[in-house]
Write a protein that holds these residues in place. Sequence first.
Motif, PDB file in Angstrom:
ATOM      1  N   LEU A   1      12.112   4.901  -9.988  1.00  0.00           N
ATOM      2  CA  LEU A   1      13.386   4.183  -9.990  1.00  0.00           C
ATOM      3  C   LEU A   1      14.007   4.139  -8.600  1.00  0.00           C
ATOM      4  N   LEU A   2      13.790   5.168  -7.789  1.00  0.00           N
ATOM      5  CA  LEU A   2      14.263   5.153  -6.407  1.00  0.00           C
ATOM      6  C   LEU A   2      13.549   4.068  -5.601  1.00  0.00           C
ATOM      7  N   VAL A   3      12.249   3.913  -5.853  1.00  0.00           N
ATOM      8  CA  VAL A   3      11.481   2.858  -5.180  1.00  0.00           C
ATOM      9  C   VAL A   3      11.995   1.481  -5.590  1.00  0.00           C
ATOM     10  N   VAL A   4      12.257   1.309  -6.884  1.00  0.00           N
ATOM     11  CA  VAL A   4      12.796   0.037  -7.369  1.00  0.00           C
ATOM     12  C   VAL A   4      14.160  -0.233  -6.749  1.00  0.00           C
ATOM     13  N   LEU A   5      15.025   0.788  -6.742  1.00  0.00           N
ATOM     14  CA  LEU A   5      16.360   0.645  -6.160  1.00  0.00           C
ATOM     15  C   LEU A   5      16.276   0.285  -4.677  1.00  0.00           C
ATOM     16  N   GLY A   6      15.344   0.923  -3.968  1.00  0.00           N
ATOM     17  CA  GLY A   6      15.181   0.648  -2.549  1.00  0.00           C
ATOM     18  C   GLY A   6      14.593  -0.711  -2.251  1.00  0.00           C
TER      19      GLY A   6
ATOM     20  N   GLY B   1      12.753  10.421 -21.821  1.00  0.00           N
ATOM     21  CA  GLY B   1      13.654  11.156 -20.932  1.00  0.00           C
ATOM     22  C   GLY B   1      13.260  11.036 -19.468  1.00  0.00           C
ATOM     23  N   MET B   2      14.226  11.361 -18.600  1.00  0.00           N
ATOM     24  CA  MET B   2      14.002  11.300 -17.170  1.00  0.00           C
ATOM     25  C   MET B   2      13.114  12.458 -16.728  1.00  0.00           C
ATOM     26  N   ASN B   3      12.228  12.178 -15.758  1.00  0.00           N
ATOM     27  CA  ASN B   3      11.352  13.188 -15.191  1.00  0.00           C
ATOM     28  C   ASN B   3      11.195  12.871 -13.702  1.00  0.00           C
ATOM     29  N   PRO B   4      10.661  13.807 -12.891  1.00  0.00           N
ATOM     30  CA  PRO B   4      10.578  13.570 -11.440  1.00  0.00           C
ATOM     31  C   PRO B   4       9.810  12.299 -11.067  1.00  0.00           C
TER      32      PRO B   4
ATOM     33  N   GLY C   1      -4.546   2.308  -2.647  1.00  0.00           N
ATOM     34  CA  GLY C   1      -5.728   3.160  -2.691  1.00  0.00           C
ATOM     35  C   GLY C   1      -5.459   4.564  -2.183  1.00  0.00           C
ATOM     36  N   TYR C   2      -4.670   4.667  -1.121  1.00  0.00           N
ATOM     37  CA  TYR C   2      -4.397   5.982  -0.541  1.00  0.00           C
ATOM     38  C   TYR C   2      -3.480   6.805  -1.444  1.00  0.00           C
ATOM     39  N   PHE C   3      -2.481   6.156  -2.011  1.00  0.00           N
ATOM     40  CA  PHE C   3      -1.502   6.864  -2.845  1.00  0.00           C
ATOM     41  C   PHE C   3      -1.736   6.614  -4.331  1.00  0.00           C
ATOM     42  N   TRP C   4      -2.981   6.424  -4.738  1.00  0.00           N
ATOM     43  CA  TRP C   4      -3.236   6.028  -6.119  1.00  0.00           C
ATOM     44  C   TRP C   4      -2.770   7.092  -7.111  1.00  0.00           C
ATOM     45  N   ARG C   5      -2.858   8.363  -6.737  1.00  0.00           N
ATOM     46  CA  ARG C   5      -2.390   9.417  -7.644  1.00  0.00           C
ATOM     47  C   ARG C   5      -0.880   9.316  -7.833  1.00  0.00           C
ATOM     48  N   ASP C   6      -0.157   9.088  -6.725  1.00  0.00           N
ATOM     49  CA  ASP C   6       1.293   8.923  -6.821  1.00  0.00           C
ATOM     50  C   ASP C   6       1.652   7.684  -7.627  1.00  0.00           C
ATOM     51  N   VAL C   7       0.940   6.599  -7.349  1.00  0.00           N
ATOM     52  CA  VAL C   7       1.209   5.346  -8.052  1.00  0.00           C
ATOM     53  C   VAL C   7       0.971   5.514  -9.551  1.00  0.00           C
ATOM     54  N   TRP C   8      -0.110   6.190  -9.899  1.00  0.00           N
ATOM     55  CA  TRP C   8      -0.438   6.402 -11.310  1.00  0.00           C
ATOM     56  C   TRP C   8       0.618   7.283 -11.995  1.00  0.00           C
ATOM     57  N   SER C   9       0.953   8.413 -11.370  1.00  0.00           N
ATOM     58  CA  SER C   9       1.908   9.325 -12.006  1.00  0.00           C
ATOM     59  C   SER C   9       3.302   8.709 -12.089  1.00  0.00           C
ATOM     60  N   VAL C  10       3.715   7.998 -11.034  1.00  0.00           N
ATOM     61  CA  VAL C  10       5.024   7.340 -11.055  1.00  0.00           C
ATOM     62  C   VAL C  10       5.055   6.260 -12.132  1.00  0.00           C
TER      63      VAL C  10
ATOM     64  N   GLN D   1       3.230   6.126 -14.892  1.00  0.00           N
ATOM     65  CA  GLN D   1       3.243   6.763 -16.203  1.00  0.00           C
ATOM     66  C   GLN D   1       4.605   7.377 -16.520  1.00  0.00           C
ATOM     67  N   GLY D   2       5.201   8.020 -15.517  1.00  0.00           N
ATOM     68  CA  GLY D   2       6.508   8.626 -15.736  1.00  0.00           C
ATOM     69  C   GLY D   2       7.588   7.595 -16.022  1.00  0.00           C
ATOM     70  N   THR D   3       7.535   6.476 -15.282  1.00  0.00           N
ATOM     71  CA  THR D   3       8.533   5.424 -15.473  1.00  0.00           C
ATOM     72  C   THR D   3       8.368   4.763 -16.839  1.00  0.00           C
ATOM     73  N   LEU D   4       7.114   4.502 -17.214  1.00  0.00           N
ATOM     74  CA  LEU D   4       6.873   3.909 -18.531  1.00  0.00           C
ATOM     75  C   LEU D   4       7.312   4.861 -19.638  1.00  0.00           C
ATOM     76  N   GLY D   5       7.089   6.161 -19.422  1.00  0.00           N
ATOM     77  CA  GLY D   5       7.530   7.140 -20.412  1.00  0.00           C
ATOM     78  C   GLY D   5       9.045   7.157 -20.545  1.00  0.00           C
ATOM     79  N   TRP D   6       9.738   7.056 -19.419  1.00  0.00           N
ATOM     80  CA  TRP D   6      11.206   7.004 -19.450  1.00  0.00           C
ATOM     81  C   TRP D   6      11.689   5.750 -20.176  1.00  0.00           C
ATOM     82  N   LEU D   7      11.033   4.620 -19.893  1.00  0.00           N
ATOM     83  CA  LEU D   7      11.402   3.386 -20.580  1.00  0.00           C
ATOM     84  C   LEU D   7      11.139   3.488 -22.083  1.00  0.00           C
TER      85      LEU D   7
END
Length: 265
Positions: free
Chosen positions: A87-92, A78-81, A57-66, A68-74
């Motif tokens: 992917l860093l979160v997944v790796l961690g 192309g890669m985006n911030p 709930g607190y980071f919903w904007r980050d969660v949403w953008s991440v 969307q960006g990850t799904l777009g990369w998949l």
Amino acid sequence: MTWLQILVLALVQGITEFLPISSSAHLILVPVLLGWQDQGLAFDVAVHVGSLIAVVGYFWRDVWSVSQGTLGWLGGRGMNPDARLGLLVVLGTIPAGLAGLLFNDPIELYLRSPLVIAATTIGFGLLLWWADTRRGARTVEHMTWRDGLWIGVAQALALIPGTSRSGITMTAALMLGMQREAAARFSFLLAIPLIVLAGGLKTLELLSLDGPVDWAAIAGGTVLSAISAYACIHLFLGAINRMGFAPFVAYRLVLGILLLVLFLV
């Protein structure tokens, strides 16, 4: 469980999950010190779900953008911030997930003791203090794949009670030269998949058990944990650059010494 137990344990989980002082240690210690019966697996699942609701709930904007960006990369865009952060979160998350599958049972059996908690509370508290003196100016945007992996390896140590998942990940991030707020932000985002995985495993364990479930306690614990965790995240991020980690280190040292006095003397 009485409503006093529900209130106290839900607030303890909500407040300590995202502070560098170990929620698992407090959920073990509070019933021991107050002479309460262990709250049981169902309630542990409930308060962790509350913490998950709070951080999403607190980071919903980050969660949403991440997301969307990850799904777009998949999808080949192309890669985006945002995808990179996802992917860093997944790796961690991978090291802690593997460590949990391999070592969760022996840790639950042999390391859930006040003396282990005392040692890790003091030791990792001092390490956090040292890491804070080495912090730099790097932000989440400056993180490399190596950074994500090292923070993930550090997170795996949080399976040991008293270590603190948020504490050890912030410690690792600070040692890698990150800012305090950036270290906290990545630590909180890293909590989301791990809480989902841990909560899923605990839910599977719960479904295999027989016996009644106190749904009022479950609902109350979830709501109270979510509210207190949300408030804790907000206050912590607002104050961390001003106060640093010294108050949490001091708390860990006092708690660790108190445990040694209570259980060794």
